[in-house]
Design a protein around this motif. Structure first.
Motif, PDB file in Angstrom:
ATOM      1  N   VAL A   1       0.836  -1.206   0.000  1.00 12.86           N
ATOM      2  CA  VAL A   1       0.000   0.000   0.000  1.00 12.86           C
ATOM      3  C   VAL A   1       0.873   1.259   0.000  1.00 12.86           C
ATOM      4  O   VAL A   1       0.598   2.217  -0.721  1.00 12.86           O
ATOM      5  CB  VAL A   1      -0.989  -0.003   1.179  1.00 12.86           C
ATOM      6  CG1 VAL A   1      -1.684   1.339   1.337  1.00 12.86           C
ATOM      7  CG2 VAL A   1      -2.017  -1.117   1.000  1.00 12.86           C
ATOM      8  N   ALA A   2       1.940   1.238   0.779  1.00  7.13           N
ATOM      9  CA  ALA A   2       2.860   2.385   0.797  1.00  7.13           C
ATOM     10  C   ALA A   2       3.491   2.587  -0.581  1.00  7.13           C
ATOM     11  O   ALA A   2       3.661   3.722  -1.036  1.00  7.13           O
ATOM     12  CB  ALA A   2       3.945   2.183   1.860  1.00  7.13           C
ATOM     13  N   SER A   3       3.804   1.492  -1.259  1.00  6.85           N
ATOM     14  CA  SER A   3       4.378   1.578  -2.602  1.00  6.85           C
ATOM     15  C   SER A   3       3.356   2.158  -3.585  1.00  6.85           C
ATOM     16  O   SER A   3       3.685   3.028  -4.402  1.00  6.85           O
ATOM     17  CB  SER A   3       4.829   0.185  -3.061  1.00  6.85           C
ATOM     18  OG  SER A   3       5.371   0.224  -4.353  1.00  6.85           O
ATOM     19  N   VAL A   4       2.120   1.693  -3.511  1.00  7.11           N
ATOM     20  CA  VAL A   4       1.059   2.223  -4.381  1.00  7.11           C
ATOM     21  C   VAL A   4       0.868   3.717  -4.118  1.00  7.11           C
ATOM     22  O   VAL A   4       0.733   4.514  -5.047  1.00  7.11           O
ATOM     23  CB  VAL A   4      -0.258   1.440  -4.183  1.00  7.11           C
ATOM     24  CG1 VAL A   4      -1.431   2.130  -4.871  1.00  7.11           C
ATOM     25  CG2 VAL A   4      -0.105   0.004  -4.671  1.00  7.11           C
ATOM     26  N   ARG A   5       0.880   4.098  -2.850  1.00  8.93           N
ATOM     27  CA  ARG A   5       0.746   5.524  -2.521  1.00  8.93           C
ATOM     28  C   ARG A   5       1.911   6.336  -3.092  1.00  8.93           C
ATOM     29  O   ARG A   5       1.720   7.364  -3.726  1.00  8.93           O
ATOM     30  CB  ARG A   5       0.703   5.729  -1.006  1.00  8.93           C
ATOM     31  CG  ARG A   5      -0.599   5.386  -0.394  1.00  8.93           C
ATOM     32  CD  ARG A   5      -0.729   6.024   0.996  1.00  8.93           C
ATOM     33  NE  ARG A   5      -2.112   6.026   1.371  1.00  8.93           N
ATOM     34  CZ  ARG A   5      -3.026   6.858   0.886  1.00  8.93           C
ATOM     35  NH1 ARG A   5      -2.686   7.778   0.019  1.00  8.93           N
ATOM     36  NH2 ARG A   5      -4.283   6.774   1.262  1.00  8.93           N
ATOM     37  N   ARG A   6       3.136   5.851  -2.835  1.00  8.30           N
ATOM     38  CA  ARG A   6       4.348   6.581  -3.224  1.00  8.30           C
ATOM     39  C   ARG A   6       4.468   6.740  -4.744  1.00  8.30           C
ATOM     40  O   ARG A   6       4.889   7.786  -5.237  1.00  8.30           O
ATOM     41  CB  ARG A   6       5.571   5.840  -2.664  1.00  8.30           C
ATOM     42  CG  ARG A   6       6.894   6.516  -2.888  1.00  8.30           C
ATOM     43  CD  ARG A   6       8.040   5.848  -2.111  1.00  8.30           C
ATOM     44  NE  ARG A   6       8.206   4.422  -2.398  1.00  8.30           N
ATOM     45  CZ  ARG A   6       7.847   3.433  -1.560  1.00  8.30           C
ATOM     46  NH1 ARG A   6       7.286   3.686  -0.401  1.00  8.30           N
ATOM     47  NH2 ARG A   6       8.038   2.170  -1.890  1.00  8.30           N
TER      48      ARG A   6
ATOM     49  N   LEU B   1      -7.351  12.399  -9.160  1.00 13.96           N
ATOM     50  CA  LEU B   1      -7.643  10.988  -8.900  1.00 13.96           C
ATOM     51  C   LEU B   1      -9.104  10.679  -9.216  1.00 13.96           C
ATOM     52  O   LEU B   1      -9.408   9.659  -9.849  1.00 13.96           O
ATOM     53  CB  LEU B   1      -7.313  10.652  -7.445  1.00 13.96           C
ATOM     54  CG  LEU B   1      -7.208   9.188  -7.074  1.00 13.96           C
ATOM     55  CD1 LEU B   1      -6.155   8.479  -7.902  1.00 13.96           C
ATOM     56  CD2 LEU B   1      -6.893   9.057  -5.601  1.00 13.96           C
TER      57      LEU B   1
ATOM     58  N   ILE C   1      -0.830   7.087  -6.053  1.00  9.59           N
ATOM     59  CA  ILE C   1      -1.877   7.877  -5.385  1.00  9.59           C
ATOM     60  C   ILE C   1      -1.384   9.266  -4.980  1.00  9.59           C
ATOM     61  O   ILE C   1      -2.021  10.276  -5.295  1.00  9.59           O
ATOM     62  CB  ILE C   1      -2.434   7.134  -4.146  1.00  9.59           C
ATOM     63  CG1 ILE C   1      -3.051   5.791  -4.550  1.00  9.59           C
ATOM     64  CG2 ILE C   1      -3.431   8.004  -3.387  1.00  9.59           C
ATOM     65  CD1 ILE C   1      -4.264   5.865  -5.431  1.00  9.59           C
ATOM     66  N   ASP C   2      -0.255   9.325  -4.285  1.00 13.90           N
ATOM     67  CA  ASP C   2       0.218  10.608  -3.758  1.00 13.90           C
ATOM     68  C   ASP C   2       0.763  11.563  -4.826  1.00 13.90           C
ATOM     69  O   ASP C   2       1.037  12.723  -4.535  1.00 13.90           O
ATOM     70  CB  ASP C   2       1.280  10.387  -2.676  1.00 13.90           C
ATOM     71  CG  ASP C   2       0.702   9.765  -1.414  1.00 13.90           C
ATOM     72  OD1 ASP C   2      -0.545   9.740  -1.276  1.00 13.90           O
ATOM     73  OD2 ASP C   2       1.482   9.275  -0.578  1.00 13.90           O
TER      74      ASP C   2
END
Length: 158
Positions: free
Chosen positions: A121-126, A137, A129-130
């Motif tokens: 999830v952190a990877s997807v955000r980084r 979005l 998403i972010d």
């Protein structure tokens, strides 16, 4: 005899959007795969773990799992064999259909999922998403839904 229609070549703007989509898809998939490597998982492994972890009784019929992950039954069978060897999943016979098999998430598979999910999830955000504003979005989601709906309909799935 088939009627010939003129090819509707892409405009410069359409070509640019199409190629950007392809590049983002390849680069994002590459990056997400790279970020799963320290855990010994591929994106296919992770997708299977997600599907099983979100399914009733942590199990899915192999044919349903193949459909959900867009894999041939043969390719999924090889994937499940690799994941069985890592004790992430196991196969069980289907009592109601002797020809049917289930893929079942093991305890180790669930522990792996719980350990890896926050990192994924952190990877997807980084990497996705972010990098987009909430408005962008929402627009992206709105723009992609008709394509997803069309492609699901082509597969005969709602």
């Amino acid at each position: 005899m088939e009627t010939e229609t003129a090819t509707r070549w892409l405009t410069d703007a359409e070509q640019c959007a199409w190629r950007t989509h392809l590049e983002v898809n390849r680069l994002l998939t590459y990056q997400l795969e790279k970020d799963l490597q320290p855990f010994g998982l591929t994106m296919n492994d992770y997708e299977i773990l997600v599907n099983l972890s979100e399914s009733e009784d942590l199990r899915m019929r192999m044919s349903d799992l193949a459909s959900a992950t867009l894999q041939s039954k043969s390719r999924l069978s090889h994937q499940i064999t690799r994941m069985e060897n890592a004790d992430l999943v196991r196969r069980e016979n289907c009592e109601s259909d002797r020809r049917g098999l289930y893929a079942v998430l093991t305890e180790h598979g669930m522990e792996t999922m719980q350990k890896v999910a926050p990192h994924h999830v952190a990877s997807v955000r980084r990497h996705f998403i972010d990098l987009l504003s909430p408005d962008s979005l929402a627009e992206l989601d709105k723009a992609l839904k008709p394509i997803a709906d069309h492609l699901r309909a082509q597969r005969g799935r709602p």
